[in-house]
Design an enzyme around this catalytic site. Structure first.
Site, PDB file in Angstrom:
ATOM      1  N   LYS A 129       0.922  -7.802   2.470  1.00  0.00           N
ATOM      2  CA  LYS A 129      -0.153  -6.871   2.145  1.00  0.00           C
ATOM      3  C   LYS A 129      -1.404  -7.093   2.995  1.00  0.00           C
ATOM      4  O   LYS A 129      -2.126  -6.154   3.298  1.00  0.00           O
ATOM      5  CB  LYS A 129      -0.524  -7.003   0.664  1.00  0.00           C
ATOM      6  CG  LYS A 129       0.570  -6.561  -0.290  1.00  0.00           C
ATOM      7  CD  LYS A 129       0.144  -6.662  -1.733  1.00  0.00           C
ATOM      8  CE  LYS A 129       0.174  -8.090  -2.237  1.00  0.00           C
ATOM      9  NZ  LYS A 129       1.533  -8.629  -2.376  1.00  0.00           N
ATOM     10  N   GLU A 153       6.427  -0.442   4.221  1.00  0.00           N
ATOM     11  CA  GLU A 153       6.801   0.206   2.964  1.00  0.00           C
ATOM     12  C   GLU A 153       6.770  -0.757   1.786  1.00  0.00           C
ATOM     13  O   GLU A 153       6.360  -0.399   0.682  1.00  0.00           O
ATOM     14  CB  GLU A 153       8.198   0.824   3.090  1.00  0.00           C
ATOM     15  CG  GLU A 153       8.674   1.543   1.842  1.00  0.00           C
ATOM     16  CD  GLU A 153       7.776   2.693   1.431  1.00  0.00           C
ATOM     17  OE1 GLU A 153       7.153   2.604   0.351  1.00  0.00           O
ATOM     18  OE2 GLU A 153       7.678   3.669   2.189  1.00  0.00           O
ATOM     19  N   VAL A 156       3.567  -2.121  -1.324  1.00  0.00           N
ATOM     20  CA  VAL A 156       2.988  -1.573  -2.553  1.00  0.00           C
ATOM     21  C   VAL A 156       3.941  -1.698  -3.739  1.00  0.00           C
ATOM     22  O   VAL A 156       3.577  -2.227  -4.780  1.00  0.00           O
ATOM     23  CB  VAL A 156       2.554  -0.101  -2.355  1.00  0.00           C
ATOM     24  CG1 VAL A 156       2.104   0.526  -3.679  1.00  0.00           C
ATOM     25  CG2 VAL A 156       1.415  -0.034  -1.342  1.00  0.00           C
ATOM     26  N   LYS A 228      -3.251  -3.473  -3.056  1.00  0.00           N
ATOM     27  CA  LYS A 228      -2.380  -2.303  -2.984  1.00  0.00           C
ATOM     28  C   LYS A 228      -3.197  -1.005  -3.028  1.00  0.00           C
ATOM     29  O   LYS A 228      -2.855  -0.029  -2.360  1.00  0.00           O
ATOM     30  CB  LYS A 228      -1.343  -2.358  -4.108  1.00  0.00           C
ATOM     31  CG  LYS A 228      -0.377  -3.527  -3.944  1.00  0.00           C
ATOM     32  CD  LYS A 228       0.507  -3.742  -5.154  1.00  0.00           C
ATOM     33  CE  LYS A 228       1.441  -4.930  -4.942  1.00  0.00           C
ATOM     34  NZ  LYS A 228       2.287  -5.204  -6.126  1.00  0.00           N
TER      35      LYS A 228
END
Length: 349
Positions: A129, A153, A156, A228
């Protein structure tokens, strides 16, 4: 052919390697993805590089039986001991799978790994992240400048396509709001409290089941969800917001009395990450919110994640799925690799 170097080779990296091994024929025939693993570099598990391709079955056997990829057989052309930067800069890999253990506060070493790859014109897929939450604008610009692909991808909702799904299938809509349950640990704790457990008892149970770390601060204080929210803002709303600038409140002061009072009023507490676009301005927040019991997000229980997109044409669209797990997160990397191959095939990169 896509030549892959793993930077980091823990459970997620090994899960992807296993998927590539098991589904090699299918990936080639259905998606034209001919993936060849040429290098692995891991701070704890060592490093091995073979320009014309490693035997993935032998690689997985070496790391699982001995904990060290340098126990891979000595063969002509095999080089051992390269560090992460040497692997990125000096091997013949054109795709870096960046799955190191990274400090989410600083985004390192993943930010430096992404930067080094893009400067060499090499593509990156990652589940970290930090680089997306803290350096999205810089890194996406660097990737574009050097003709490299950047896939994230899994940052999150793990293997649940919270990023690609709205880009691919909600195209043409204006998304005015995104809100979601993006941390399974906190949702599990709140669900257990609704069953009558205290916060402390629910947290202990989450630790025993492996949902919560020994130090659960990152989850229960909302920091994980905040990163996120920053990713969603930058990628889906086109407005990068530093995670440190997102107001954040977790659930550590949630009491059984608060949960029970909500239930009496036919409501439920959920820790929500929220990104809104109003009058051209994008804002983000993370906080516990009281939801009506019939709200779609209120019905999401246990460690499940969910995200709701408010669309001007399609209306509200909700996506639910696992937000963690080795195979699920390995699958998120595969999603990116397939997308990379599709773009390469159509000469976009």
């Amino acid at each position: 052919m896509t030549k892959i170097a793993f930077v980091g080779f823990g459970g997620v990296g090994q899960a992807l390697a296993e998927i590539l091994l098991e589904r090699k024929g299918q990936l080639e025939s259905c998606y034209s993805l001919d993936a060849e693993v040429v290098a692995v570099s891991d701070m704890m598990k060592g490093a091995v590089y073979k320009p014309d391709g490693l035997n993935v079955a032998q690689l997985l056997e070496a790391v699982r039986e001995t904990g060290n990829v340098e126990n891979y057989p000595d063969e002509p052309g095999v080089v051992k001991g390269l560090n992460s930067m040497e692997t990125i800069q000096h091997t013949n890999a054109d795709m870096i799978v960046e799955v190191t253990f990274t400090d989410v506060e600083t985004g390192q070493p993943a930010i430096d790994h992404c930067r080094a790859a893009f400067e060499k014109g090499k593509s990156v897929v990652t589940t970290n992240k930090g680089p997306v939450a803290l350096a999205y604008k810089e890194l996406s610009g660097l990737a574009e400048k050097n003709g490299a692909y950047w896939g994230f991808e899994g940052t999150v909702m793990s293997g649940t396509p919270a990023l690609r799904m709205p880009i691919a299938t909600l195209a043409g809509n204006e998304i005015t709001e995104i809100k979601g349950i993006l941390n399974g640990t906190t949702n599990y704790i709140l669900t257990e409290m609704e069953k009558g457990n205290s916060y402390e008892a629910a947290l202990q149970k989450a630790k025993e089941l492996g949902y919560a770390e020994a130090d659960p601060t990152n989850d229960v204080e909302g920091y994980d969800a905040r990163y996120k929210a920053a990713i969603l803002s930058g990628y889906l709303m086109g407005t990068p917001i530093s995670s440190k600038d997102i107001p954040c409140k977790g659930i550590s002061d949630m009491t059984l009395e608060m949960v029970n009072e909500a239930l009496k009023d036919n409501k439920k507490w959920r820790l929500l990450a929220q990104v809104k676009k109003e009058n051209g301005e994008v804002t983000a927040s993370v906080e516990p919110q009281l939801l009506d019991a019939d709200d779609p997000l209120a019905g999401v229980t246990g460690a499940t994640n969910a995200i709701l997109y408010e669309c001007d044409l399609a209306g509200p669209i909700m996506l639910t799925g696992a937000g963690a797990g080795l195979k699920e997160t390995g699958f998120s990397l595969l999603i990116d690799l397939i997308d990379y191959q599709r773009q390469k095939t159509t000469a976009k990169i």
